[in-house]
Write a protein that holds these residues in place. Structure first.
Motif, PDB file in Angstrom:
ATOM      1  N   ARG A  98       0.840  -1.197   0.000  1.00  0.00           N
ATOM      2  CA  ARG A  98       0.000   0.000   0.000  1.00  0.00           C
ATOM      3  C   ARG A  98       0.877   1.249   0.000  1.00  0.00           C
ATOM      4  NH1 ARG A  98      -5.242  -0.140   0.750  1.00  0.00           N
ATOM      5  NH2 ARG A  98      -5.292   1.927   1.754  1.00  0.00           N
ATOM      6  N   SER A  99       0.671   2.066  -1.020  1.00  0.00           N
ATOM      7  CA  SER A  99       1.451   3.296  -1.162  1.00  0.00           C
ATOM      8  C   SER A  99       0.746   4.460  -0.481  1.00  0.00           C
ATOM      9  CB  SER A  99       1.639   3.613  -2.657  1.00  0.00           C
ATOM     10  OG  SER A  99       0.375   3.907  -3.238  1.00  0.00           O
ATOM     11  N   GLU A 152      -3.340   4.940   0.531  1.00  0.00           N
ATOM     12  CA  GLU A 152      -3.841   5.405   1.817  1.00  0.00           C
ATOM     13  C   GLU A 152      -4.701   6.657   1.639  1.00  0.00           C
ATOM     14  OE1 GLU A 152      -3.307   4.069   4.921  1.00  0.00           O
ATOM     15  OE2 GLU A 152      -2.346   2.361   3.961  1.00  0.00           O
ATOM     16  N   ALA A 153      -4.262   7.561   0.773  1.00  0.00           N
ATOM     17  CA  ALA A 153      -5.014   8.793   0.550  1.00  0.00           C
ATOM     18  C   ALA A 153      -6.369   8.508  -0.081  1.00  0.00           C
ATOM     19  CB  ALA A 153      -4.206   9.740  -0.343  1.00  0.00           C
ATOM     20  N   GLU A 154      -6.407   7.584  -1.030  1.00  0.00           N
ATOM     21  CA  GLU A 154      -7.683   7.248  -1.671  1.00  0.00           C
ATOM     22  C   GLU A 154      -8.673   6.707  -0.643  1.00  0.00           C
ATOM     23  OE1 GLU A 154      -9.499   4.604  -5.343  1.00  0.00           O
ATOM     24  OE2 GLU A 154      -7.675   3.957  -4.326  1.00  0.00           O
ATOM     25  N   SER A 155      -8.172   5.909   0.280  1.00  0.00           N
ATOM     26  CA  SER A 155      -9.050   5.355   1.313  1.00  0.00           C
ATOM     27  C   SER A 155      -9.662   6.476   2.156  1.00  0.00           C
ATOM     28  CB  SER A 155      -8.254   4.391   2.203  1.00  0.00           C
ATOM     29  OG  SER A 155      -9.046   3.911   3.261  1.00  0.00           O
ATOM     30  N   LEU A 156      -8.850   7.485   2.497  1.00  0.00           N
ATOM     31  CA  LEU A 156      -9.364   8.603   3.296  1.00  0.00           C
ATOM     32  C   LEU A 156     -10.341   9.456   2.502  1.00  0.00           C
ATOM     33  CD1 LEU A 156      -6.141   9.773   5.189  1.00  0.00           C
ATOM     34  CD2 LEU A 156      -7.985   8.315   6.021  1.00  0.00           C
ATOM     35  N   GLY A 207     -14.319  11.498 -13.311  1.00  0.00           N
ATOM     36  CA  GLY A 207     -14.179  12.178 -12.030  1.00  0.00           C
ATOM     37  C   GLY A 207     -14.134  11.258 -10.849  1.00  0.00           C
ATOM     38  N   VAL A 208     -13.809   9.966 -11.031  1.00  0.00           N
ATOM     39  CA  VAL A 208     -13.768   9.024  -9.928  1.00  0.00           C
ATOM     40  C   VAL A 208     -12.359   8.995  -9.358  1.00  0.00           C
ATOM     41  CG1 VAL A 208     -14.069   6.630  -9.238  1.00  0.00           C
ATOM     42  CG2 VAL A 208     -15.605   7.642 -10.908  1.00  0.00           C
ATOM     43  N   SER A 209     -12.259   9.047  -8.032  1.00  0.00           N
ATOM     44  CA  SER A 209     -10.952   9.018  -7.365  1.00  0.00           C
ATOM     45  C   SER A 209     -10.266   7.711  -7.645  1.00  0.00           C
ATOM     46  CB  SER A 209     -11.145   9.195  -5.858  1.00  0.00           C
ATOM     47  OG  SER A 209      -9.953   8.928  -5.184  1.00  0.00           O
TER      48      SER A 209
END
Length: 508
Positions: free
Chosen positions: A462-463, A467-471, A495-497
């Motif tokens: 996990r990069s 981690e940022a995408e999860s938040l 427009g999807v993260s």
């Protein structure tokens, strides 16, 4: 008596210049920052509660002295800090005119108190840094709050310059140079503020720019003297276990990367709590930012000697340490000494400026180390990267876009009372931990960073971007903030993260 709580409530009004000097004398004679008063041009005598309570007679004398130049028509009460700000701005404007005419004087006590006021204002809103930019006749003041630079207003350049000069010349722990706004300088300052702040340590950095000079003040509250635990900083259980395993190693090099102000030093201090008392830890620092009683902290002065850290590292290796820490690897000499120490039976930990965990290797190559040096077995114990992302205010966040499995949220541009109208409240940490194995040595030796990244991805690593995408999907941070702060994060179609890992080979 009229109560005035905000400076804007006064309207557009100036200090009565003929009464400025008596008001300054009144402030300085009591040696109490809570006793202050000022006479305004519209005939108002504005004084602090402490002044009215303890020195009413003297305030009457000020009103009497103003009868022929600016008769006092109304008594007003307001916060001492606000009145000091009005007084110092007026004094700065006066001093600017005196400098133009060749006459000036220096109000050291008032300058010192103004620094305390500015720092107290910053701490009240949980700012981590104060940015002062001197240009023209103004000093632009901004605070770094939750990772965002927030403008606070302009003050008199003349007076704020005196504030900085007084701090560096009389309150610094390690600055011996006479103040000169044309030169680069740095210093540590310790202030004692009223409760609840107490003792505050400040790291000041000054440098000239095109139209003046800038000063950045890094703030460290006294609470930071108590080293936080990793869990309290926001690290997950799995990450804490990985870091604990790293600190149990006996040899190797541990490096923590991230931009300035993203908590690298704090993380390293928290990792020190994982070291058992039976091991000797020596830390070389410039400056000593977080006091850690359990370890030996040695200040390495910022001198003209380019290799001060590398030479001191050689010295401490003769003091039988189990773990040696260097506050930051900045040059080839320090990097070479750290590698040498890690290859001769010591565990070495340090911080470095790099894009992410894997980016530490290209950064070391850029400093001057070779791929052969870095690919030696058992050299790299762990590579860590972290970022601090502004946490969305959960009371006023807005929906940015809807997804099949939830929504992406954004900052409310107007904010609310819970977040002081910033749209964010606090910061949240994300991190990635890379523990190089035998296969990593081959990738490093060949400088095949794209292949190494693909190899890690296939094994579920996990990069930072993951981690940022999860938040983002949890609604804790905005997609815009994540894209601005986290490397290798982009927006895919519709427009999807989503996360895209960049090809490191393209950037080397």
């Amino acid at each position: 008596m009229e109560i005035i709580n905000e400076r804007q409530d006064l309207g557009y009004v100036h200090v009565a210049q003929q009464m400025l000097e008596p008001c300054l004398v009144f402030f300085q004679q009591w040696n109490n920052p809570e006793v202050v008063a000022v006479v305004l041009e519209d005939g108002r005598l504005l004084a602090s509660p402490g002044a009215w309570r303890k020195h009413f007679v003297e305030l009457q004398q000020i009103a009497f002295a103003a009868r022929n130049v600016c008769p006092v028509k109304l008594f007003c009460e307001g916060p001492a800090a606000m009145i000091r700000e009005i007084l110092t701005d007026a004094d700065g404007q006066r001093r600017a005119l005196e400098i133009q005419s060749g006459v000036t004087q220096y109000g050291e006590n008032l300058a010192k108190q103004t620094l305390s006021d500015i720092v107290s204002e910053a701490l009240a809103v949980d700012a981590t840094d104060i940015h002062l930019r001197m240009c023209g006749q103004d000093a632009r003041i901004s605070f770094r709050i939750d990772g965002l630079l927030c403008w606070q207003g302009n003050r008199s350049r003349i007076f704020v310059t005196e504030v900085v000069a007084a701090a560096l010349n009389t309150q610094s722990d390690d600055c011996s140079d006479v103040f000169d706004e044309r030169k680069i300088s740095s210093a540590s300052i310790t202030l004692t503020l009223p409760e609840p702040y107490g003792e505050v340590r400040i790291r000041a950095q000054k440098s000239p720019c095109r139209d003046g000079f800038t000063v950045t003040l890094r703030l460290q509250k006294s609470a930071q003297l108590e080293v936080p635990a990793l869990a309290a900083l926001g690290f997950g259980n799995e990450t804490v276990k990985q870091l604990q395993m790293l600190m149990q190693q006996s040899i190797g090099l541990i490096l923590i990367s991230g931009p300035t102000g993203h908590g690298k030093t704090t993380t390293l201090a928290a990792m020190n709590r994982l070291v058992p008392a039976t091991r000797k830890v020596i830390s070389l620092e410039d400056p000593i930012e977080i006091v850690q009683p359990a370890i030996e902290q040695k200040f390495v002065p910022n001198t003209a000697e380019h290799n001060a850290f590398s030479e001191m590292l050689k010295v401490v290796l003769r003091e039988d340490p189990d773990l040696v820490e260097v506050s930051e690897i900045r040059d080839l000499e320090t990097a070479t000494s750290a590698v040498s120490a890690a290859l001769t039976g010591h565990l070495v930990a340090s911080t470095i400026h790099a894009n992410d965990a894997m980016g530490i290797i290209p950064r070391l190559l850029d400093i001057g180390l070779t791929a052969v040096q870095l690919s030696q077995p058992d050299l790299l114990a762990g590579l860590i990267a972290q970022r601090l992302l502004p946490r969305l205010c959960q009371h006023c966040r807005e929906i940015d876009m809807r997804l099949d499995d939830g929504a992406v949220w954004r900052r409310n541009s107007n904010g609310c009372e819970h977040c002081l109208h910033r749209g964010v409240s606090g910061r949240v940490v994300i991190s990635e931990v890379l523990i190089p194995g035998n296969e990593a040595c081959r990738f490093i030796r060949d400088q095949d960073f794209h292949g190494w990244r693909e190899h890690l991805r296939e094994r579920g690593w996990r990069s930072l971007a993951s981690e940022a995408e999860s938040l983002v999907r949890q609604g804790l941070v905005s997609l815009q903030d994540a894209c601005e702060v986290v490397p290798n994060m982009r927006i895919q179609a519709f427009g999807v993260s989503a996360i895209k890992e960049e090809n490191y080979a393209d950037s080397i």
